[in-house]
Design an enzyme around this catalytic site. Structure first.
Site, PDB file in Angstrom:
ATOM      1  N   TYR A   1      -7.432  -0.909 -23.905  1.00 50.95           N
ATOM      2  CA  TYR A   1      -8.452  -0.657 -22.875  1.00 50.95           C
ATOM      3  C   TYR A   1      -9.190  -1.945 -22.558  1.00 50.95           C
ATOM      4  O   TYR A   1      -9.561  -2.693 -23.462  1.00 50.95           O
ATOM      5  CB  TYR A   1      -9.466   0.379 -23.375  1.00 50.95           C
ATOM      6  CG  TYR A   1      -9.267   1.722 -22.704  1.00 50.95           C
ATOM      7  CD1 TYR A   1      -9.380   1.834 -21.328  1.00 50.95           C
ATOM      8  CD2 TYR A   1      -8.946   2.850 -23.452  1.00 50.95           C
ATOM      9  CE1 TYR A   1      -9.173   3.048 -20.703  1.00 50.95           C
ATOM     10  CE2 TYR A   1      -8.740   4.073 -22.825  1.00 50.95           C
ATOM     11  CZ  TYR A   1      -8.857   4.169 -21.457  1.00 50.95           C
ATOM     12  OH  TYR A   1      -8.655   5.353 -20.830  1.00 50.95           O
TER      13      TYR A   1
ATOM     14  N   GLU B   1     -11.744  -2.187 -19.609  1.00 48.56           N
ATOM     15  CA  GLU B   1     -12.580  -1.981 -18.415  1.00 48.56           C
ATOM     16  C   GLU B   1     -13.457  -3.203 -18.182  1.00 48.56           C
ATOM     17  O   GLU B   1     -14.038  -3.752 -19.118  1.00 48.56           O
ATOM     18  CB  GLU B   1     -13.429  -0.718 -18.583  1.00 48.56           C
ATOM     19  CG  GLU B   1     -12.575   0.535 -18.445  1.00 48.56           C
ATOM     20  CD  GLU B   1     -13.331   1.812 -18.709  1.00 48.56           C
ATOM     21  OE1 GLU B   1     -14.537   1.748 -19.003  1.00 48.56           O
ATOM     22  OE2 GLU B   1     -12.696   2.870 -18.630  1.00 48.56           O
TER      23      GLU B   1
ATOM     24  N   ASP C   1      -2.570  -4.710   5.451  1.00 43.09           N
ATOM     25  CA  ASP C   1      -1.833  -4.065   4.353  1.00 43.09           C
ATOM     26  C   ASP C   1      -0.411  -4.597   4.403  1.00 43.09           C
ATOM     27  O   ASP C   1       0.361  -4.247   5.300  1.00 43.09           O
ATOM     28  CB  ASP C   1      -1.867  -2.541   4.552  1.00 43.09           C
ATOM     29  CG  ASP C   1      -1.118  -1.803   3.455  1.00 43.09           C
ATOM     30  OD1 ASP C   1      -0.304  -2.430   2.749  1.00 43.09           O
ATOM     31  OD2 ASP C   1      -1.341  -0.580   3.317  1.00 43.09           O
TER      32      ASP C   1
ATOM     33  N   THR D   1       1.080  -3.471  -2.460  1.00 44.48           N
ATOM     34  CA  THR D   1       1.702  -3.072  -3.717  1.00 44.48           C
ATOM     35  C   THR D   1       2.392  -4.308  -4.280  1.00 44.48           C
ATOM     36  O   THR D   1       2.467  -5.356  -3.622  1.00 44.48           O
ATOM     37  CB  THR D   1       2.766  -1.979  -3.490  1.00 44.48           C
ATOM     38  OG1 THR D   1       3.622  -2.386  -2.427  1.00 44.48           O
ATOM     39  CG2 THR D   1       2.136  -0.646  -3.144  1.00 44.48           C
TER      40      THR D   1
ATOM     41  N   LYS E   1       7.523  -3.881  -4.144  1.00 43.15           N
ATOM     42  CA  LYS E   1       8.469  -3.795  -3.025  1.00 43.15           C
ATOM     43  C   LYS E   1       9.161  -5.158  -2.877  1.00 43.15           C
ATOM     44  O   LYS E   1       9.854  -5.565  -3.797  1.00 43.15           O
ATOM     45  CB  LYS E   1       7.738  -3.334  -1.759  1.00 43.15           C
ATOM     46  CG  LYS E   1       7.111  -1.927  -1.920  1.00 43.15           C
ATOM     47  CD  LYS E   1       6.524  -1.418  -0.625  1.00 43.15           C
ATOM     48  CE  LYS E   1       6.068   0.026  -0.742  1.00 43.15           C
ATOM     49  NZ  LYS E   1       4.641   0.170  -1.042  1.00 43.15           N
TER      50      LYS E   1
ATOM     51  N   ARG F   1       5.382  -1.601 -10.690  1.00 37.36           N
ATOM     52  CA  ARG F   1       4.576  -0.728  -9.836  1.00 37.36           C
ATOM     53  C   ARG F   1       3.122  -1.099 -10.055  1.00 37.36           C
ATOM     54  O   ARG F   1       2.625  -1.072 -11.187  1.00 37.36           O
ATOM     55  CB  ARG F   1       4.782   0.742 -10.205  1.00 37.36           C
ATOM     56  CG  ARG F   1       6.186   1.228 -10.011  1.00 37.36           C
ATOM     57  CD  ARG F   1       6.254   2.721  -9.867  1.00 37.36           C
ATOM     58  NE  ARG F   1       6.016   3.103  -8.498  1.00 37.36           N
ATOM     59  CZ  ARG F   1       6.945   3.062  -7.528  1.00 37.36           C
ATOM     60  NH1 ARG F   1       8.159   2.666  -7.794  1.00 37.36           N
ATOM     61  NH2 ARG F   1       6.651   3.429  -6.303  1.00 37.36           N
TER      62      ARG F   1
END
Ligand code: DSN
Length: 420
Positions: free
Chosen positions: A57, A59, A203, A229, A232, A238
């Site tokens: 973790y 954050e 985008d 993203t 691609k 991902r």
């Protein structure tokens, strides 16, 4: 059974999932991946994503975390940020968005209030759900004013964009696409945004790898914020990323965390760092140009075989063709193609008289097949196979014969990341 090709732990612990992953490896290896938003991540990217970084973790952001034990993670995230920043020449980068849609939601959170007017390319014209489509949160929480493409040439009508922007004065203007085979005029979008005082958000999820490789103009000098993203044309894991001007850095960072997300997916961050390093090479530049060159050859070959291409061709990685004149529907054609080992997706075309669940078009692209090293000769073979399948979508024997031919072709073009 060698499942992950390298580590028998999964096969021992969970044979069912191991078997399914094995089946997917074989499917990805033996078929032609034509979905323009998909690709093959390298073995190095996959290894980073399957690492212990997934256990942590973290954050917050480097040196400002809410958990201890970040001495490694901070370095991973800094490397990812710095590499992406250098690749795109961006002023600020955030690599924590879980994917493209959360990245776009963070853009809204940074710049808009519920009820604000936003503008984007409509979904039926090749825009993305998150740019204001009615069934998406972006269409529910904001007043969405979609722009479209011209009926004559199916290209974005910049005069319409300007006229709608003058009339509706959007807070945010999206320039980005998900099923559009042409380049975007970033300077024209900038001038419209300036005229009406809008934030310009680009985008580039589909084309970020082309931008890095110099095969598509970059929006970075023009846009206030750029989302993407990472899986691609960028060929990473991902994930998502947001690039922005320095003046927007803290708004974007606060929107991603704590505004929208909790702990970042550190394994994906590492994968992005690896992909960014891979994308900084001359080989990647060649790849990006080859993607576009292959798409043009495939488009021309389909056109010569009587397929009607949306906009008449392509100048990026993507081709959208209408199968109406071939006597079938997009869904039947895409399903028959998939059975034959040509995996694309059915897609609406501009002004489609059919419903989105069974539209008139098929969307294909060249990013993944170019990653396998395929070139112009293979594009001609693919066009011929598509033509054969679409001419007789119900002919199962023909589909099976083509699937076998494709599996044979694929043996000569190993997919990155797949060892079997
Ligand atoms: N789902 C992606 C695509 O296929 O284009 C866009 O988010």
């Amino acid at each position: 059974m060698a499942t992950l090709e390298r580590d028998p732990a999964l096969a021992a612990a969970d044979p069912e999932i191991a078997r399914l992953i094995h089946e997917e490896i074989i499917r990805e290896r033996d078929t032609i991946r034509l979905i323009p938003s998909e690709n093959y991540a390298s073995r190095a990217v996959l290894e980073a994503c399957g690492s212990v970084l997934s256990n942590k973790y973290s954050e917050g952001y480097p040196r400002k975390r809410y958990y201890e034990g970040q001495e490694v993670i901070d370095q991973v995230e800094e490397l990812a940020r710095q590499r992406v920043q250098a690749l795109f020449g961006a002023e600020h980068v955030n690599v924590q968005p879980y994917s493209g849609s959360p990245a776009n939601l963070a853009v809204y959170l940074a710049f808009c209030k519920p009820g604000d007017t936003i503008m984007g390319l409509g979904l039926p014209s090749g825009g993305h759900l998150t740019h204001g489509h009615a069934v998406s949160i972006s269409g529910m929480f904001f007043k969405s004013v979609p722009y479209g493409v011209r009926r004559e040439d199916q290209r974005i009508d910049m005069d319409e964009v300007r006229a709608l922007a003058r009339e509706h004065r959007p807070r945010l203007l999206w320039a980005g696409t998900t099923a559009y085979p042409r380049q975007l005029d970033w300077a024209a979008f900038r001038s419209i945004a300036d005229e009406v005082g809008a934030i310009l958000a680009a985008d580039i999820a589909h084309i970020s790898g082309l931008v890095v490789g110099g095969a598509h103009p970059s929006p970075v000098p023009f846009a206030d914020v750029v989302s993407s993203t990472t899986h691609k044309t960028f060929r990473g894991p991902r994930g998502g990323m947001i690039l922005c001007k320095k003046e927007h850095a803290s708004a974007i960072d606060r929107a991603v965390f704590p505004g929208l997300q909790g702990g970042p997916h550190n394994q994906a961050t590492a994968g992005i760092a690896v992909a960014a390093r891979e994308a900084s090479t001359d080989a990647f530049k060649q790849y990006a140009h080859q993607v576009v060159s292959n798409a043009k050859v495939l488009a021309d070959a389909l056109s010569a075989r009587g397929f009607r291409l949306v906009t008449g061709g392509t100048d990026n990685h993507l081709i959208l063709f209408d199968v109406t004149d071939k006597g079938t529907t997009g869904k039947l054609a895409a399903q028959a193609m998939a059975r034959a080992g040509l995996v694309g997706n059915y897609n609406s075309i501009p002004f489609d008289p059919r419903k989105p669940f069974d539209p008139s078009g098929v969307r294909i692209g060249t990013p993944a097949i170019t990653s396998r090293g395929m070139g112009h000769a293979e594009m001609h073979r693919i066009a011929a196979w598509i033509d054969e399948v679409v001419a007789a979508p119900g002919d199962e024997a023909r589909g099976a014969r083509i699937a076998a031919e494709i599996a044979e072709l694929c043996k000569g073009f190993p997919a990155p990341g797949i060892l079997l």
